[in-house]
Design a protein around this motif. Structure first.
Motif, PDB file in Angstrom:
ATOM      1  N   PHE A  33      21.424   2.443 -43.500  1.00 30.69           N
ATOM      2  CA  PHE A  33      22.205   1.345 -42.923  1.00 30.69           C
ATOM      3  C   PHE A  33      23.692   1.517 -43.246  1.00 30.69           C
ATOM      4  O   PHE A  33      24.542   1.408 -42.364  1.00 30.69           O
ATOM      5  N   VAL A  34      24.008   1.796 -44.505  1.00 30.71           N
ATOM      6  CA  VAL A  34      25.403   1.950 -44.920  1.00 30.71           C
ATOM      7  C   VAL A  34      26.054   3.116 -44.182  1.00 30.71           C
ATOM      8  O   VAL A  34      27.165   2.994 -43.656  1.00 30.71           O
ATOM      9  N   ARG A  37      22.440  -7.659 -46.409  1.00 32.15           N
ATOM     10  CA  ARG A  37      21.898  -6.561 -47.218  1.00 32.15           C
ATOM     11  C   ARG A  37      22.898  -6.066 -48.253  1.00 32.15           C
ATOM     12  O   ARG A  37      22.528  -5.449 -49.243  1.00 32.15           O
ATOM     13  N   VAL A  38      24.186  -6.303 -48.003  1.00 38.65           N
ATOM     14  CA  VAL A  38      25.254  -5.792 -48.866  1.00 38.65           C
ATOM     15  C   VAL A  38      25.737  -6.912 -49.792  1.00 38.65           C
ATOM     16  O   VAL A  38      26.038  -8.009 -49.332  1.00 38.65           O
ATOM     17  N   HIS A  39      25.814  -6.605 -51.084  1.00 42.50           N
ATOM     18  CA  HIS A  39      26.282  -7.584 -52.059  1.00 42.50           C
ATOM     19  C   HIS A  39      27.760  -7.451 -52.327  1.00 42.50           C
ATOM     20  O   HIS A  39      28.449  -8.444 -52.529  1.00 42.50           O
ATOM     21  N   ILE A  40      28.256  -6.211 -52.385  1.00 47.78           N
ATOM     22  CA  ILE A  40      29.656  -5.995 -52.697  1.00 47.78           C
ATOM     23  C   ILE A  40      30.122  -4.659 -52.108  1.00 47.78           C
ATOM     24  O   ILE A  40      29.350  -3.716 -52.021  1.00 47.78           O
ATOM     25  N   VAL A  89      25.894   3.092 -52.961  1.00 45.27           N
ATOM     26  CA  VAL A  89      26.165   4.246 -52.107  1.00 45.27           C
ATOM     27  C   VAL A  89      27.663   4.491 -52.195  1.00 45.27           C
ATOM     28  O   VAL A  89      28.460   3.614 -51.841  1.00 45.27           O
ATOM     29  N   ARG A  90      28.059   5.639 -52.704  1.00 48.28           N
ATOM     30  CA  ARG A  90      29.476   5.960 -52.882  1.00 48.28           C
ATOM     31  C   ARG A  90      29.848   7.103 -51.956  1.00 48.28           C
ATOM     32  O   ARG A  90      29.147   8.109 -51.893  1.00 48.28           O
ATOM     33  N   THR A 129      16.502  -1.086 -50.989  1.00 47.59           N
ATOM     34  CA  THR A 129      15.436  -1.008 -49.999  1.00 47.59           C
ATOM     35  C   THR A 129      15.360   0.420 -49.472  1.00 47.59           C
ATOM     36  O   THR A 129      16.293   1.205 -49.643  1.00 47.59           O
ATOM     37  N   GLU A 130      14.270   0.727 -48.822  1.00 48.19           N
ATOM     38  CA  GLU A 130      14.024   2.086 -48.334  1.00 48.19           C
ATOM     39  C   GLU A 130      15.126   2.596 -47.406  1.00 48.19           C
ATOM     40  O   GLU A 130      15.490   3.768 -47.439  1.00 48.19           O
TER      41      GLU A 130
END
Length: 90
Positions: A31-32, A85-88, A61-62, A25-26
């Motif tokens: 957010f992360v 919003r976070v899968h893993i 995002v790393r 998403t944009e």
């Protein structure tokens, strides 16, 4: 037989990798980073790398952080994964 134990992390641990994957998403990256800054106030945002999946559905995002302890990593993981919003988180 001796059991092979994984190496124990010594804290503080500089350059500890954290990878967060979620829907592309944009504002996913923002957010992360916002959550990360709550747990890692000295996060170097210039070292963040972003990758989109082949079809563009997901984004990773790393970041490399200085991990200060198990409590920090646990609470960071819990807060990120609690979001739909976070899968893993790796």
């Amino acid at each position: 037989m001796s059991e092979v134990k994984p190496p124990k992390i010594e804290f503080p641990c500089p350059d500890y990798p954290v990878k967060v994957v979620g829907k592309n998403t944009e504002d996913f990256q923002d957010f992360v980073v916002e959550v990360m800054l709550l747990h890692v106030p000295d996060l170097d945002v210039s070292r963040i790398t972003i990758r989109d999946s082949k079809k563009g559905t997901y984004r990773s995002v790393r970041m490399l952080i200085t991990a200060t302890g198990e409590d920090q990593l646990k609470s960071l993981h819990e807060q990120l994964i609690a979001s739909d919003r976070v899968h893993i988180v790796l």
